[in-house]
Scaffold this motif. Structure first.
Motif, PDB file in Angstrom:
ATOM      1  N   LEU A   1       0.893  -1.239  -0.033  1.00 51.05           N
ATOM      2  CA  LEU A   1       0.068   0.011   0.031  1.00 51.05           C
ATOM      3  C   LEU A   1       0.886   1.077  -0.016  1.00 51.05           C
ATOM      4  O   LEU A   1       0.605   2.317  -0.636  1.00 51.05           O
ATOM      5  N   ASP A   2       1.811   1.499   0.808  1.00 48.98           N
ATOM      6  CA  ASP A   2       2.901   2.258   0.709  1.00 48.98           C
ATOM      7  C   ASP A   2       3.480   2.891  -0.795  1.00 48.98           C
ATOM      8  O   ASP A   2       3.440   4.098  -0.992  1.00 48.98           O
ATOM      9  N   ALA A   3       3.640   1.603  -1.245  1.00 48.95           N
ATOM     10  CA  ALA A   3       4.102   2.030  -2.766  1.00 48.95           C
ATOM     11  C   ALA A   3       3.231   2.687  -3.707  1.00 48.95           C
ATOM     12  O   ALA A   3       3.529   3.606  -4.284  1.00 48.95           O
ATOM     13  N   VAL A   4       2.003   1.967  -3.515  1.00 51.91           N
ATOM     14  CA  VAL A   4       0.887   2.904  -4.375  1.00 51.91           C
ATOM     15  C   VAL A   4       0.711   4.185  -3.925  1.00 51.91           C
ATOM     16  O   VAL A   4       0.419   5.221  -4.723  1.00 51.91           O
ATOM     17  N   LEU A   5       0.223   4.397  -2.500  1.00 46.72           N
ATOM     18  CA  LEU A   5       0.311   5.794  -1.962  1.00 46.72           C
ATOM     19  C   LEU A   5       1.039   6.718  -2.528  1.00 46.72           C
ATOM     20  O   LEU A   5       0.853   7.888  -2.776  1.00 46.72           O
ATOM     21  N   THR A   6       2.470   6.240  -2.321  1.00 40.51           N
ATOM     22  CA  THR A   6       3.600   7.294  -2.635  1.00 40.51           C
ATOM     23  C   THR A   6       3.590   7.517  -4.148  1.00 40.51           C
ATOM     24  O   THR A   6       3.926   8.680  -4.437  1.00 40.51           O
ATOM     25  N   GLU A   7       3.263   6.708  -5.049  1.00 39.17           N
ATOM     26  CA  GLU A   7       3.419   6.972  -6.434  1.00 39.17           C
ATOM     27  C   GLU A   7       2.032   7.775  -6.854  1.00 39.17           C
ATOM     28  O   GLU A   7       2.360   8.803  -7.761  1.00 39.17           O
ATOM     29  N   LEU A   8       1.080   7.822  -6.376  1.00 38.11           N
ATOM     30  CA  LEU A   8      -0.184   8.657  -6.648  1.00 38.11           C
ATOM     31  C   LEU A   8       0.452   9.928  -6.000  1.00 38.11           C
ATOM     32  O   LEU A   8      -0.112  11.043  -6.620  1.00 38.11           O
ATOM     33  N   THR A   9       0.800  10.103  -4.846  1.00 34.77           N
ATOM     34  CA  THR A   9       1.331  11.298  -4.320  1.00 34.77           C
ATOM     35  C   THR A   9       2.231  12.001  -5.281  1.00 34.77           C
ATOM     36  O   THR A   9       2.285  13.205  -5.229  1.00 34.77           O
ATOM     37  N   ASN A  10       3.383  11.191  -5.975  1.00 30.66           N
ATOM     38  CA  ASN A  10       4.224  11.860  -6.791  1.00 30.66           C
ATOM     39  C   ASN A  10       3.628  12.369  -7.903  1.00 30.66           C
ATOM     40  O   ASN A  10       4.156  13.478  -8.385  1.00 30.66           O
ATOM     41  N   ASP A  11       2.664  11.625  -8.388  1.00 26.89           N
ATOM     42  CA  ASP A  11       2.027  12.081  -9.573  1.00 26.89           C
ATOM     43  C   ASP A  11       1.237  13.248  -9.133  1.00 26.89           C
ATOM     44  O   ASP A  11       1.295  14.231 -10.074  1.00 26.89           O
ATOM     45  N   ALA A  12       0.815  13.564  -8.188  1.00 28.31           N
ATOM     46  CA  ALA A  12      -0.069  14.858  -7.644  1.00 28.31           C
ATOM     47  C   ALA A  12       0.936  16.015  -7.615  1.00 28.31           C
ATOM     48  O   ALA A  12       0.835  16.917  -7.866  1.00 28.31           O
ATOM     49  N   ILE A  13       2.233  15.447  -6.906  1.00 28.52           N
ATOM     50  CA  ILE A  13       3.345  16.534  -6.775  1.00 28.52           C
ATOM     51  C   ILE A  13       3.792  17.175  -8.116  1.00 28.52           C
ATOM     52  O   ILE A  13       4.096  18.361  -8.340  1.00 28.52           O
ATOM     53  N   HIS A  14       3.927  16.247  -9.188  1.00 39.51           N
ATOM     54  CA  HIS A  14       4.370  16.490 -10.532  1.00 39.51           C
ATOM     55  C   HIS A  14       3.514  17.633 -11.354  1.00 39.51           C
ATOM     56  O   HIS A  14       3.773  18.243 -12.162  1.00 39.51           O
ATOM     57  N   ILE A  15       2.255  17.490 -10.639  1.00 39.97           N
ATOM     58  CA  ILE A  15       1.287  18.533 -11.541  1.00 39.97           C
ATOM     59  C   ILE A  15       1.833  19.904 -11.592  1.00 39.97           C
ATOM     60  O   ILE A  15       1.844  20.907 -12.377  1.00 39.97           O
TER      61      ILE A  15
END
Length: 520
Positions: free
Chosen positions: A199-213
């Motif tokens: 779950l940590d990996a998935v939440l982190t990737e979703l967070t990074n996708d949002a940061i890169h906006i």
């Protein structure tokens, strides 16, 4: 619920039933998450076209990675319903999913976890910890193991919760107290762990996708919440144990076996067989071997998994970038070793079958990822997250409202939504593109935003009937009390939820105000 302790009054029962009936009606009206995201895609398309017609735009400052200075960037709304937008939707269907790294991370991790579960390693480890626990420490150990079981995804629901009830019964304590303790630990603290879990990996990737906006050069690691998670595990372990001993067990009183809905088996406490014990020894040897190999790959100067330019082990190093591979190998190799020792794995095809079963069980999640990946891409293409984040950041700055209050608002919003919409990944997929860019604009560490989401997403899981395992726990409860029902389980869990949520929020606020590092 009848017991030797406090008897629930009829008005309280009626109030509980009314609340639960309302929640159930609302929950039954919520579509499947796939349908929800399809609706959101339609809403995003219409909203993007409206903003496009209004020529909505915002200007904001970004850091130029080449000059390290600031540049002014103007973002305008892009419509998904223009000719260009339609071409984007048509051509991006497959690339969107192929580029959605969360799906790959989850599949890789579950290959190892699936082997460990199918071989029986997870079950045996939990049972071993239960059987060797001293009576005085049993409550704390069960709470700790329940929280830690989230590293194996949903295994704790199926293994730890019923075993916690059995363990309590075997030492003369009320089994419903053990059941409630196990449920609180597994469900209400599911979002944190001392180890890295899928779950940590998935939440982190979703967070990074949002940061890169708003900042393509900024990212967080999968360990971004590690220190906060470790401390949260310790605090929540103590809270769960104390609530169990000070509130739940006194309320239940002494257990009478004539309350049971079935004939109870002998109180053996889940002892391991000789083969299972041998399997654990093999698994321990495999664990040491994996640790030794990774020590050789990381600790020496110039080791392959260190950063080739700086020699750093943490940060943006190969070791940290591929950490999910270590998680997979730990479960895979220890699971195989256990299976060989315990006799549950006899051929190579048994391992392949376990991997296949684990991956095939992700069918619904992968379908959800297909739809989420489209929504994330379309939402980002429209520039609506940027427009919303910058506009909200400007409003907050002008109103002189501190980011801490907004973080607390996020926690509360997630907690309320969790009553009717429980998938952690799907919820964060909606919130991350809105809130993460906003806080990045406010110079708040994205790791703090993710930590806030973990706090809000945890405690409510054990009182919402929409939790996929809630009905299972009701069934477990009826084994020990034939009159038990939904209200019984909710009444048992409410003290845990109230105290865990309150004290966890306090921990978050203290952590934020002290400026402590959230992770690595």
């Amino acid at each position: 619920m009848r017991s030797a302790g406090e008897v629930t009054t009829e008005p309280a029962k009626a109030t509980t039933r009314t609340i639960l009936d309302t929640i159930e009606r609302i929950g039954n009206g919520v579509p499947h998450p796939v349908v929800i995201f399809l609706i959101l895609i339609a809403v995003a398309a219409l909203a993007s076209h409206l903003l496009y017609l209004l020529d909505a735009s915002v200007s904001y400052q970004v850091i130029n990675p080449a000059t390290h200075g600031t540049d002014t960037v103007t973002a305008r709304a892009n419509s998904l319903l223009t000719a260009e937008g339609i071409r984007h939707i048509y051509t991006r269907l497959v690339p969107n999913f192929m580029g959605f790294s969360a799906a790959g991370l989850l599949i890789i991790a579950m290959i190892g976890v699936g082997v460990a579960e199918e071989a029986g390693l997870v079950n045996a480890c939990i049972r071993k910890l239960v059987t060797v626990s001293p009576r005085w420490a049993l409550t704390y150990i069960l709470a700790f193991v329940g929280i830690m079981s989230s590293v194996a995804s949903d295994a704790g629901y199926l293994v730890l919760i019923p075993l916690a009830a059995t363990a309590f019964l075997s030492v003369g304590r009320h089994p419903l107290a053990g059941l409630a303790l196990g449920f609180a630990a597994v469900a209400s603290a599911f979002s944190v762990n001392m180890l890295i879990k899928p779950l940590d990996a998935v939440l982190t990737e979703l967070t990074n996708d949002a940061i890169h906006i708003v900042n393509p050069s900024l990212s967080i690691a999968v360990t971004a919440n590690l220190w906060f998670s470790i401390v949260s595990v310790v605090v929540l372990t103590i809270v769960i144990a104390l609530i169990n001993e000070r509130i739940i067990e006194p309320r239940l009183g002494l257990y009478r076996e004539d309350q049971a809905g079935v004939t109870l088996p002998p109180h053996e406490g889940g002892r391991l067989s000789a083969q299972e014990t041998l399997g654990l020894r093999y698994a321990g040897a495999a664990l040491l071997a994996v640790i030794l190999v990774f020590c050789l790959l990381t600790l020496p100067s110039g080791a392959p998994l260190r950063d080739p330019a700086t020699g750093a082990l943490l940060g943006n190093s190969p070791f940290m970038s591929g950490l999910i591979g270590l998680v997979m190998l730990l479960f895979l190799l220890t699971g195989i070793a256990y299976g060989i020792g315990a006799g549950t794995i006899k051929r190579a095809t048994d391992v392949v079958d376990a991997m296949t079963k684990a991956v095939s069980g992700l069918g619904g999640t992968i379908l959800l990822f297909v739809v989420i990946s489209q929504f994330v891409d379309y939402f980002n293409y429209s520039n609506m997250p940027t427009l919303l984040a910058v506009s909200m950041a400007d409003i907050l700055k002008d109103a002189n409202i501190g980011p801490l209050w907004l973080l607390l608002g996020l926690i509360l919003l997630v907690a309320v939504l969790d009553l009717i919409f429980t998938p952690a990944i799907a919820t964060w997929a909606i919130f991350a593109p809105v809130f993460v860019p906003l806080f990045v604009q406010l110079a708040v560490d994205p790791a703090a935003v993710l930590a806030a989401y973990r706090v809000g997403d945890g405690p409510i899981n054990s009182i919402t009937p929409l939790n996929a395992y809630f009905a299972l726990v009701v069934g477990f409860a009826r084994k020990y009390d034939r009159n038990a029902g939904v209200g019984t389980v909710v009444a048992l869990m409410l003290p845990y939820v109230a105290w865990m949520f309150s004290l966890w929020v306090v921990l978050f606020v203290v952590w934020y105000l002290l400026g402590l590092p959230w992770g690595v």
